[in-house]
Scaffold this motif. Structure first.
Motif, mmCIF file in Angstrom:
data_model
loop_
_atom_site.group_PDB
_atom_site.id
_atom_site.type_symbol
_atom_site.label_atom_id
_atom_site.label_comp_id
_atom_site.label_asym_id
_atom_site.label_seq_id
_atom_site.Cartn_x
_atom_site.Cartn_y
_atom_site.Cartn_z
ATOM 1 N N PHE A 277 0.814 -1.215 0.000
ATOM 2 C CA PHE A 277 0.000 0.000 0.000
ATOM 3 C C PHE A 277 0.851 1.271 0.000
ATOM 4 O O PHE A 277 0.341 2.353 0.287
ATOM 5 N N ARG A 278 2.154 1.118 -0.269
ATOM 6 C CA ARG A 278 3.060 2.263 -0.437
ATOM 7 C C ARG A 278 2.996 3.220 0.745
ATOM 8 O O ARG A 278 3.033 4.430 0.609
ATOM 9 N N GLY A 279 2.822 2.656 1.952
ATOM 10 C CA GLY A 279 2.822 3.465 3.165
ATOM 11 C C GLY A 279 1.467 3.966 3.593
ATOM 12 O O GLY A 279 1.353 4.656 4.600
ATOM 13 N N GLY A 280 0.414 3.670 2.822
ATOM 14 C CA GLY A 280 -0.935 4.072 3.191
ATOM 15 C C GLY A 280 -1.314 5.431 2.650
ATOM 16 O O GLY A 280 -0.557 6.026 1.869
ATOM 17 N N PRO A 281 -2.500 5.912 3.017
ATOM 18 C CA PRO A 281 -3.408 5.344 4.033
ATOM 19 C C PRO A 281 -4.178 4.128 3.530
ATOM 20 O O PRO A 281 -4.460 4.011 2.344
ATOM 21 N N VAL A 282 -4.496 3.226 4.467
ATOM 22 C CA VAL A 282 -5.251 2.025 4.154
ATOM 23 C C VAL A 282 -6.150 1.699 5.336
ATOM 24 O O VAL A 282 -5.779 1.933 6.493
ATOM 25 N N GLY A 283 -7.342 1.182 5.053
ATOM 26 C CA GLY A 283 -8.287 0.849 6.103
ATOM 27 C C GLY A 283 -7.883 -0.379 6.884
ATOM 28 O O GLY A 283 -7.137 -1.243 6.387
ATOM 29 N N LEU A 284 -8.393 -0.492 8.110
ATOM 30 C CA LEU A 284 -8.046 -1.607 8.988
ATOM 31 C C LEU A 284 -8.436 -2.953 8.368
ATOM 32 O O LEU A 284 -7.642 -3.894 8.371
ATOM 33 N N SER A 285 -9.651 -3.061 7.850
ATOM 34 C CA SER A 285 -10.118 -4.337 7.304
ATOM 35 C C SER A 285 -9.265 -4.770 6.124
ATOM 36 O O SER A 285 -8.888 -5.942 6.005
ATOM 37 N N THR A 286 -8.933 -3.838 5.249
ATOM 38 C CA THR A 286 -8.093 -4.163 4.095
ATOM 39 C C THR A 286 -6.711 -4.608 4.545
ATOM 40 O O THR A 286 -6.145 -5.582 4.016
ATOM 41 N N LEU A 287 -6.160 -3.920 5.525
ATOM 42 C CA LEU A 287 -4.839 -4.273 6.039
ATOM 43 C C LEU A 287 -4.860 -5.658 6.678
ATOM 44 O O LEU A 287 -3.937 -6.460 6.486
ATOM 45 N N ALA A 288 -5.933 -5.960 7.428
ATOM 46 C CA ALA A 288 -6.031 -7.261 8.088
ATOM 47 C C ALA A 288 -6.140 -8.392 7.070
ATOM 48 O O ALA A 288 -5.495 -9.438 7.212
ATOM 49 N N VAL A 289 -6.941 -8.206 6.022
ATOM 50 C CA VAL A 289 -7.075 -9.235 4.987
ATOM 51 C C VAL A 289 -5.736 -9.488 4.311
ATOM 52 O O VAL A 289 -5.383 -10.632 4.005
ATOM 53 N N VAL A 298 -5.571 -7.589 14.484
ATOM 54 C CA VAL A 298 -4.638 -6.520 14.121
ATOM 55 C C VAL A 298 -4.838 -5.308 15.025
ATOM 56 O O VAL A 298 -3.877 -4.718 15.516
ATOM 57 N N GLU A 299 -6.106 -4.960 15.286
ATOM 58 C CA GLU A 299 -6.403 -3.755 16.060
ATOM 59 C C GLU A 299 -6.020 -3.893 17.528
ATOM 60 O O GLU A 299 -5.528 -2.941 18.142
ATOM 61 N N VAL A 300 -6.222 -5.092 18.103
ATOM 62 C CA VAL A 300 -6.011 -5.277 19.540
ATOM 63 C C VAL A 300 -4.587 -5.731 19.858
ATOM 64 O O VAL A 300 -3.984 -5.286 20.835
ATOM 65 N N VAL A 301 -4.024 -6.614 19.014
ATOM 66 C CA VAL A 301 -2.731 -7.213 19.324
ATOM 67 C C VAL A 301 -1.565 -6.399 18.763
ATOM 68 O O VAL A 301 -0.611 -6.096 19.473
ATOM 69 N N ALA A 302 -1.633 -6.043 17.483
ATOM 70 C CA ALA A 302 -0.478 -5.425 16.836
ATOM 71 C C ALA A 302 -0.505 -3.901 16.877
ATOM 72 O O ALA A 302 0.502 -3.260 17.209
ATOM 73 N N GLU A 303 -1.643 -3.327 16.550
ATOM 74 C CA GLU A 303 -1.683 -1.887 16.323
ATOM 75 C C GLU A 303 -1.315 -1.014 17.521
ATOM 76 O O GLU A 303 -0.578 -0.029 17.356
ATOM 77 N N PRO A 304 -1.784 -1.316 18.756
ATOM 78 C CA PRO A 304 -1.440 -0.418 19.867
ATOM 79 C C PRO A 304 0.062 -0.211 20.042
ATOM 80 O O PRO A 304 0.525 0.917 20.248
ATOM 81 N N PHE A 305 0.835 -1.302 19.932
ATOM 82 C CA PHE A 305 2.279 -1.150 20.107
ATOM 83 C C PHE A 305 2.904 -0.425 18.918
ATOM 84 O O PHE A 305 3.796 0.410 19.092
ATOM 85 N N LEU A 306 2.451 -0.730 17.696
ATOM 86 C CA LEU A 306 3.027 -0.078 16.522
ATOM 87 C C LEU A 306 2.775 1.431 16.556
ATOM 88 O O LEU A 306 3.631 2.217 16.152
ATOM 89 N N VAL A 307 1.602 1.830 17.050
ATOM 90 C CA VAL A 307 1.307 3.259 17.182
ATOM 91 C C VAL A 307 2.185 3.877 18.269
ATOM 92 O O VAL A 307 2.781 4.946 18.086
#
Length: 339
Positions: A277-289, A298-307
């Motif tokens: 996705f060339r760095g985004g922006p991209v939606g959560l559902s698309t990123l998860a798929v 993705v939202e609960v496990v990965a994203e909080p730490f990455l943010v």
């Protein structure tokens, strides 16, 4: 969410891991490492209550999973010399469930209510009265003929824990006399926790190995203790049992935990965001798929730490990668302005 979905650096824990954590928990406030401001404030609350010979105010603890909320609840009971009753919000499905718990409390007992934001709304309304007046109103009958019978309960101290403080209704939050917010831990504090756990586990841990485990633990004691146990397994099976820097690095590489604490899922999310996705922006559902996971994972496990690590940002248009993400993953950003 099963173990595969949680991953080795997920802050969540299953029942088996909670049992293992029990052996490593500090028993007294003086032994609790980190959260210096919370520890000092809580010490004043408890000492003041002891000096007055009364139960302390109700206590609310908020913060991410694995930061020590349950441990502090147990310490509150131990410091007061009081019994501890443990339950959770999801277990309180009806007001009658809460009434059954409250009516059997002993005077001065500490009630720990984990995930308090997930308690049923009728039970919340019953809890308001119990916290203020130490009384529950038991409904007898149904419909227009129902009658509320007041039932006095023993004075108690409620310790509530939540990972989603914003979901608590204001009337419930206002009934807590002391609110503590648990922050992520500094690497130096995690190193002390890892060394203490190593002593309790009876393993030899060198200083540089303790620092390496702490550095990759995402600011969370639960993850630090989990990584320590995995490094111990590696040392016992493929080494002489001593945990030195070489063994720690080899073990963490085997479990796919990199220098910043990112695991397979974290890197997959970043890789998809950068390359597909060339760095985004991209939606959560698309990123998860794109990484073959559920959006919740993705939202609960990965994203909080990455943010928090400054590797991705959430915007109204979707998730975007930061310049630091391109650098960490060793990927050349496309020409033109960064999203």
């Amino acid at each position: 969410m099963d173990d595969h979905e949680r991953g080795i650096v997920s802050p969540g824990a299953d029942l088996e891991e909670r049992d293992l954590e029990g052996a490593l928990r500090p028993r007294l406030l003086a032994d609790f490492v980190g959260q210096d401001r919370v520890r000092e404030q809580l010490s004043l609350v408890l000492n003041g209550a002891r000096n007055r010979g009364r139960a302390p105010d109700h206590i609310l603890m908020s913060g991410g999973p694995g930061l020590g909320k349950t441990t502090l609840a147990m310490i509150v009971a131990a410091e007061l010399g009081a019994p501890l009753r443990i339950t959770s919000g999801p277990a309180i499905e009806r007001s009658g469930d809460l009434a059954a718990v409250l009516s059997t409390l002993q005077e001065g007992e500490v009630l720990f209510l984990d995930e308090i934001h997930r308690m049923a709304r009728p039970a919340e309304e019953m809890l308001y009265v119990a916290m203020e007046d130490f009384r529950v109103d038991v409904m007898v009958g149904k419909g227009p003929g129902a009658t509320a019978i007041p039932l006095d309960i023993a004075p108690f101290t409620l310790v509530g824990a939540t990972t989603r403080a914003g979901l608590l209704p204001a009337p419930l939050r206002d009934r807590f006399g002391f609110t503590a917010h648990m922050d992520f831990y500094a690497a130096a504090d995690l190193e002390l926790i890892v060394r203490r756990s190593a002593r309790l586990l009876g393993v030899e841990l060198e200083d540089d190995a303790a620092a390496e485990v702490a550095r990759r633990s995402r600011g969370t004691p639960r993850i630090a203790n989990r990584l320590l146990r995995r490094v111990r397994d590696y040392a016992e099976v493929r080494g002489d049992g001593r945990l030195d820097l070489r063994v720690a690095r080899a073990a963490l590489a085997l479990y796919e935990v990199d220098e910043r604490g990112l695991d397979r899922l974290d890197r997959a999310v970043l890789d998809a965001l950068l390359r597909r996705f060339r760095g985004g922006p991209v939606g959560l559902s698309t990123l998860a798929v794109s990484v073959g996971e559920e959006p919740e994972t993705v939202e609960v496990v990965a994203e909080p730490f990455l943010v928090r690590a400054g590797l991705i940002a959430r915007t109204p248009r979707g998730r975007v990668a930061t310049p630091e993400a391109w650098e960490h993953m060793g990927v050349e950003p496309p020409p033109g302005p960064t999203p």
